[in-house]
Design an enzyme around this catalytic site. Sequence first.
Site, PDB file in Angstrom:
ATOM      1  N   ALA A 289       0.902  -1.216   0.170  1.00 20.90           N
ATOM      2  CA  ALA A 289      -0.157   0.015   0.019  1.00 20.90           C
ATOM      3  C   ALA A 289       0.905   1.160   0.036  1.00 20.90           C
ATOM      4  CB  ALA A 289      -0.927  -0.048   1.095  1.00 20.90           C
TER       5      ALA A 289
ATOM      6  N   HIS B  98      -7.206 -11.013  -3.308  1.00 22.56           N
ATOM      7  CA  HIS B  98      -5.842 -10.215  -3.065  1.00 22.56           C
ATOM      8  C   HIS B  98      -4.865 -11.278  -2.604  1.00 22.56           C
ATOM      9  CE1 HIS B  98      -3.811  -6.540  -3.929  1.00 22.56           C
ATOM     10  NE2 HIS B  98      -3.513  -6.700  -3.022  1.00 22.56           N
TER      11      HIS B  98
ATOM     12  N   ASP C  53     -10.785 -10.264  -6.017  1.00 25.71           N
ATOM     13  CA  ASP C  53      -9.822  -9.388  -5.325  1.00 25.71           C
ATOM     14  C   ASP C  53     -10.772  -7.953  -4.894  1.00 25.71           C
ATOM     15  OD1 ASP C  53      -8.097  -7.436  -4.355  1.00 25.71           O
ATOM     16  OD2 ASP C  53      -6.412  -8.388  -5.920  1.00 25.71           O
TER      17      ASP C  53
ATOM     18  N   GLN D 164       4.028  -6.741  -7.158  1.00 25.04           N
ATOM     19  CA  GLN D 164       2.751  -7.421  -6.433  1.00 25.04           C
ATOM     20  C   GLN D 164       2.010  -6.074  -5.763  1.00 25.04           C
ATOM     21  OE1 GLN D 164       1.870  -7.952  -2.797  1.00 25.04           O
ATOM     22  NE2 GLN D 164      -0.009  -9.031  -3.495  1.00 25.04           N
ATOM     23  N   SER D 165       0.690  -5.717  -5.962  1.00 24.91           N
ATOM     24  CA  SER D 165      -0.102  -4.886  -5.576  1.00 24.91           C
ATOM     25  C   SER D 165       0.630  -3.502  -5.816  1.00 24.91           C
ATOM     26  CB  SER D 165      -0.236  -5.225  -3.995  1.00 24.91           C
ATOM     27  OG  SER D 165      -1.292  -4.394  -3.539  1.00 24.91           O
ATOM     28  N   ALA D 166       0.889  -2.810  -4.710  1.00 20.26           N
ATOM     29  CA  ALA D 166       1.466  -1.370  -4.814  1.00 20.26           C
ATOM     30  C   ALA D 166       2.853  -1.755  -5.670  1.00 20.26           C
ATOM     31  CB  ALA D 166       1.623  -0.916  -3.607  1.00 20.26           C
TER      32      ALA D 166
END
Length: 447
Positions: free
Chosen positions: A184, A388, A356, A253-255
């Site tokens: 994040a 997620h 997700d 991955q993600s952020a």
Amino acid sequence: MQPPVLPLSNPSPMPTVSAATAATTLFRSQSDLSPNRLPISQQSEDDDNVIEAKPLLPRASSYTNLTKKRRRRASPAGGCGGGQSFREGVEHAASETYLVTRLGFNLLRYLGVGYRWITRFLALGCYAFLLFPGFVQVGYYYFFSSQVVRGIIYGNQPRNRLDIYFPKNTNGPKPVVAFVTGGAWIIGYKAWGSLLGQQLSERDIIVACIDYRNFPQGTMSDMVKDASEGISFVCNHIAEYGGDPNRIYLMGQSAGAHIAACALLEQAIKEAGEGECTSWSLSQIRAYFGLSGGYNLFNLIDHFDNRGLYRSIFLSIMEGEQSLRRFSPEVVVQDPSIRNAVSLLPPTILFHGTADCSIPSDASKDFADTLQRVGGKAESILYEGRTHTDIFLQDPMRGGDDKLFEDLVSHIHAGDSAALAKDANAPPRKRLVPEFMLKLARSVSPF
């Protein structure tokens, strides 16, 4: 109705600390997070122990020493970590536990503590407790395995470090995954990639997990700069660690997927310009793997706000509303003036779970479709009903067949018939957490 939650990645159990330590961490001066400060010791991962000084060792010297250190660890010297004492491992684990705790308090400091966040942290505590058997095993591997070299310095800023995971088989140069972890943009940390590093190394793939400054220590441009420097280190030095410089894959991955995509696009624009000096080249990257990422901030800002990453904080991370376009790869690639830059991008494969809630799967699908429309090579691979954290934590901890993992390995080993044959005969990966605990963890997950 499930309460909105922050789109965190790679969750980890909150380390236990004393009340005094927690209080000290929470109220520590903001000046401790200055990006102009450097760690006192190369071994320390704690950015609080900093001084206004140049690095104690030249970077070239650091690389040489770390290479020698890795060779010492690889020798059968007995004890934990192939030559690393148990005491050193425990001390390092304690320092990193403190850092992770501080990251957690940074998150609380910016989001505030209220009823909603108390509820979420209770859910996170239950989630971490249920996955604790897996975290313990992965943590032991991370701190004590001779196949892991931690804290390699790649730049001059705090958190400019990376970890490298080595296969047991050292015959010949290995394909390499440069991995940018999620979190994040606030609690990202290189150790979040330890499960991925362990499992890919079992398939003869070297993994380099790149750390970077988080908010408020840095904003988005700092994160992109750090990621680019980490990628540069991998491209220019991975051969010294047994990696194949002609088979480097970038993954986020993600952020971290968003940061890595921004770094790629920034590099493409530099290379498409005239006379731009760069320390690495997109031609060195075989492919980009984006896992559960978001690539159009205009479409996500309200979604994040509803889930707890409030608009004001998000805009501070992204350096204001005027910078949303700059840090939205899906928007930038549609600019006709950079079509030459888009053509330089490596093949892009975007993975996402359809269930997700942290970052909707449409984020990956839309970016892949946009890249295809402007002449890029891209595809999206969606996993029905996966959340997620399913595809990054629960499924790998389940052992046995893991569709994302097999898809990832098949792309990396494409064209290598010997490696593909070895993959086909690879033993099933062991289960780290009982099934009933995985199902309970999924049901209480705040992500």
